[in-house]
Design a protein around this motif. Sequence first.
Motif, PDB file in Angstrom:
ATOM      1  N   GLN A  88       0.876  -1.292  -0.025  1.00 40.47           N
ATOM      2  CA  GLN A  88      -0.150  -0.112   0.025  1.00 40.47           C
ATOM      3  C   GLN A  88       0.710   1.186   0.072  1.00 40.47           C
ATOM      4  OE1 GLN A  88      -3.596  -0.003  -0.380  1.00 40.47           O
ATOM      5  NE2 GLN A  88      -2.928  -1.923  -0.868  1.00 40.47           N
ATOM      6  N   VAL A  89       2.143   1.153  -0.628  1.00 34.67           N
ATOM      7  CA  VAL A  89       2.886   2.519  -0.923  1.00 34.67           C
ATOM      8  C   VAL A  89       2.315   3.292  -1.843  1.00 34.67           C
ATOM      9  CG1 VAL A  89       5.070   3.151  -1.585  1.00 34.67           C
ATOM     10  CG2 VAL A  89       4.901   1.693   0.181  1.00 34.67           C
ATOM     11  N   ARG A  90       2.104   4.471  -1.828  1.00 34.68           N
ATOM     12  CA  ARG A  90       1.291   5.266  -2.793  1.00 34.68           C
ATOM     13  C   ARG A  90       2.416   5.461  -3.926  1.00 34.68           C
ATOM     14  NH1 ARG A  90       1.842  10.977  -3.587  1.00 34.68           N
ATOM     15  NH2 ARG A  90       2.892  11.326  -1.616  1.00 34.68           N
ATOM     16  N   ARG A  91       1.760   5.549  -5.055  1.00 38.37           N
ATOM     17  CA  ARG A  91       2.726   5.497  -6.367  1.00 38.37           C
ATOM     18  C   ARG A  91       2.215   6.607  -7.382  1.00 38.37           C
ATOM     19  NH1 ARG A  91       3.863  -0.490  -8.237  1.00 38.37           N
ATOM     20  NH2 ARG A  91       1.715  -0.547  -8.110  1.00 38.37           N
ATOM     21  N   GLU A  92       2.893   7.214  -8.004  1.00 36.82           N
ATOM     22  CA  GLU A  92       2.287   7.835  -9.392  1.00 36.82           C
ATOM     23  C   GLU A  92       3.658   8.126 -10.250  1.00 36.82           C
ATOM     24  OE1 GLU A  92       1.500  11.573  -7.288  1.00 36.82           O
ATOM     25  OE2 GLU A  92       3.574  12.237  -6.846  1.00 36.82           O
ATOM     26  N   THR A  93       3.401   8.621 -11.473  1.00 39.92           N
ATOM     27  CA  THR A  93       4.490   8.620 -12.395  1.00 39.92           C
ATOM     28  C   THR A  93       3.928   9.896 -13.301  1.00 39.92           C
ATOM     29  OG1 THR A  93       6.056   7.681 -13.920  1.00 39.92           O
ATOM     30  CG2 THR A  93       3.877   6.753 -14.140  1.00 39.92           C
ATOM     31  N   ARG A  94       4.634  10.018 -14.023  1.00 38.16           N
ATOM     32  CA  ARG A  94       4.355  11.091 -15.457  1.00 38.16           C
ATOM     33  C   ARG A  94       3.825  10.257 -16.685  1.00 38.16           C
ATOM     34  NH1 ARG A  94       4.485  16.377 -13.598  1.00 38.16           N
ATOM     35  NH2 ARG A  94       6.075  16.486 -11.778  1.00 38.16           N
ATOM     36  N   ALA A  95       2.912  10.871 -17.198  1.00 41.61           N
ATOM     37  CA  ALA A  95       2.369  10.504 -18.437  1.00 41.61           C
ATOM     38  C   ALA A  95       1.477  11.531 -19.355  1.00 41.61           C
ATOM     39  CB  ALA A  95       1.187   9.354 -18.124  1.00 41.61           C
ATOM     40  N   ASP A  96       1.314  11.159 -20.665  1.00 45.59           N
ATOM     41  CA  ASP A  96       0.346  12.024 -21.325  1.00 45.59           C
ATOM     42  C   ASP A  96      -0.821  12.317 -20.803  1.00 45.59           C
ATOM     43  OD1 ASP A  96       2.824  12.275 -23.111  1.00 45.59           O
ATOM     44  OD2 ASP A  96       1.730  11.197 -24.617  1.00 45.59           O
ATOM     45  N   ALA A  97      -1.349  13.425 -21.008  1.00 47.73           N
ATOM     46  CA  ALA A  97      -2.734  13.874 -20.247  1.00 47.73           C
ATOM     47  C   ALA A  97      -3.696  12.959 -20.984  1.00 47.73           C
ATOM     48  CB  ALA A  97      -3.012  15.101 -20.743  1.00 47.73           C
ATOM     49  N   GLY A  98      -4.458  12.301 -20.004  1.00 43.74           N
ATOM     50  CA  GLY A  98      -5.514  11.247 -20.015  1.00 43.74           C
ATOM     51  C   GLY A  98      -5.030   9.836 -20.183  1.00 43.74           C
ATOM     52  N   PHE A  99      -3.733   9.633 -20.445  1.00 42.68           N
ATOM     53  CA  PHE A  99      -3.251   8.283 -20.186  1.00 42.68           C
ATOM     54  C   PHE A  99      -2.956   7.693 -18.658  1.00 42.68           C
ATOM     55  CE2 PHE A  99      -0.074   4.809 -20.200  1.00 42.68           C
ATOM     56  CZ  PHE A  99      -0.478   3.909 -21.194  1.00 42.68           C
ATOM     57  N   ARG A 100      -3.464   6.475 -18.627  1.00 45.43           N
ATOM     58  CA  ARG A 100      -3.357   5.854 -16.966  1.00 45.43           C
ATOM     59  C   ARG A 100      -2.116   4.732 -17.162  1.00 45.43           C
ATOM     60  NH1 ARG A 100      -6.410   6.080 -12.861  1.00 45.43           N
ATOM     61  NH2 ARG A 100      -6.144   4.253 -11.383  1.00 45.43           N
ATOM     62  N   PRO A 101      -0.968   5.193 -16.485  1.00 43.38           N
ATOM     63  CA  PRO A 101       0.064   4.047 -16.459  1.00 43.38           C
ATOM     64  C   PRO A 101      -0.420   2.943 -15.675  1.00 43.38           C
ATOM     65  CG  PRO A 101       0.766   6.335 -15.840  1.00 43.38           C
ATOM     66  CD  PRO A 101      -0.885   6.425 -15.745  1.00 43.38           C
ATOM     67  N   ARG A 102       0.228   1.847 -15.994  1.00 43.38           N
ATOM     68  CA  ARG A 102      -0.048   0.383 -15.382  1.00 43.38           C
ATOM     69  C   ARG A 102       1.128  -0.058 -14.970  1.00 43.38           C
ATOM     70  NH1 ARG A 102      -0.099  -4.169 -18.566  1.00 43.38           N
ATOM     71  NH2 ARG A 102       0.313  -3.917 -20.612  1.00 43.38           N
ATOM     72  N   GLN A 103       1.274  -1.019 -14.003  1.00 40.18           N
ATOM     73  CA  GLN A 103       2.433  -1.951 -13.517  1.00 40.18           C
ATOM     74  C   GLN A 103       2.511  -2.941 -14.546  1.00 40.18           C
ATOM     75  OE1 GLN A 103       3.423  -2.883  -9.364  1.00 40.18           O
ATOM     76  NE2 GLN A 103       3.062  -4.908  -9.968  1.00 40.18           N
ATOM     77  N   VAL A 104       3.730  -3.457 -15.174  1.00 32.86           N
ATOM     78  CA  VAL A 104       3.719  -4.446 -16.040  1.00 32.86           C
ATOM     79  C   VAL A 104       4.235  -5.500 -15.225  1.00 32.86           C
ATOM     80  CG1 VAL A 104       4.999  -5.464 -18.017  1.00 32.86           C
ATOM     81  CG2 VAL A 104       3.793  -3.000 -18.117  1.00 32.86           C
ATOM     82  N   GLN A 105       5.235  -5.259 -14.346  1.00 36.91           N
ATOM     83  CA  GLN A 105       5.996  -6.261 -13.598  1.00 36.91           C
ATOM     84  C   GLN A 105       6.389  -5.980 -12.224  1.00 36.91           C
ATOM     85  OE1 GLN A 105       9.398  -8.205 -15.365  1.00 36.91           O
ATOM     86  NE2 GLN A 105       9.321  -9.769 -13.821  1.00 36.91           N
ATOM     87  N   ASN A 106       6.199  -6.699 -11.100  1.00 40.48           N
ATOM     88  CA  ASN A 106       6.586  -6.253  -9.827  1.00 40.48           C
ATOM     89  C   ASN A 106       7.968  -6.741  -9.471  1.00 40.48           C
ATOM     90  OD1 ASN A 106       6.387  -5.626  -7.283  1.00 40.48           O
ATOM     91  ND2 ASN A 106       6.064  -7.417  -6.433  1.00 40.48           N
TER      92      ASN A 106
END
Length: 241
Positions: free
Chosen positions: A168-186
């Motif tokens: 439950q560590v809070r996470r965020e990154t940068r992305a083009d407006a409207g795009f929702r990033p996703r984790q591919v691999q832990n």
Amino acid sequence: MTDRGSAALRQTRHSLTVGPSSLHWQGDRLVIDINEISAPPVVSRVRGQITVMPAALTGVELPLTPDGTHVWRPFAPTCEIDVDLDAPGWRWQGHGYFDANFGTRALEQDFDYWTWGRFPTSQGSTCFYDATRRDGSVLAAAFRFSRDGSATAITAPPKAPLPRSLWQVRRETRADAGFRPRQVQNMLDAPFYSRSAVQTCLDGIATTGVHEALDLRRFRIPLLKPMLAMRVPRRAHWSFD
């Protein structure tokens, strides 16, 4: 990772040896030889070689605090790597990077939270560094690195949330407006830290890179540091004799 005493350290202009593991420059390649034992709960031998082939080396340094108590040094933000470890399926080639953080104070003394990401592009790589310092000030840095090692500060795209980690560590990154990033691999999950492969979108192009989130407020909790010692054991009396 293992903490070792000064007797386990040897250093030359082109090599660094810490205990049974070492790294050295071989021409324009950085060769890393690993001979370690992994931490609980899965204790096993980790042995093999990683070869890092930088596209170029940079002279870039990014102070993370106004007084320079912490510095990020991206030695080679764009690399090809060859991983050859002695375990089934642990042999692969791909893109990577070589960087380091330096500091004269403990991270938890100066920061509450940060995220970092490095994403490959057709021209090289793009890196984002976002941090909240303990005094309430913020760092929001973005760089585009060309394959020749040149760096250009860029305007960062908007922040975009990622789902919280397993701890439950809070996470965020940068992305083009409207795009929702996703984790591919832990890659690594701890009560105060998350490292993962994340897909984002930059300038209209999807890219998957390494992302980390670090919660130093959690790290300051007294109970956590003894837990960390279980994962990073100390071998104070190791020597070459």
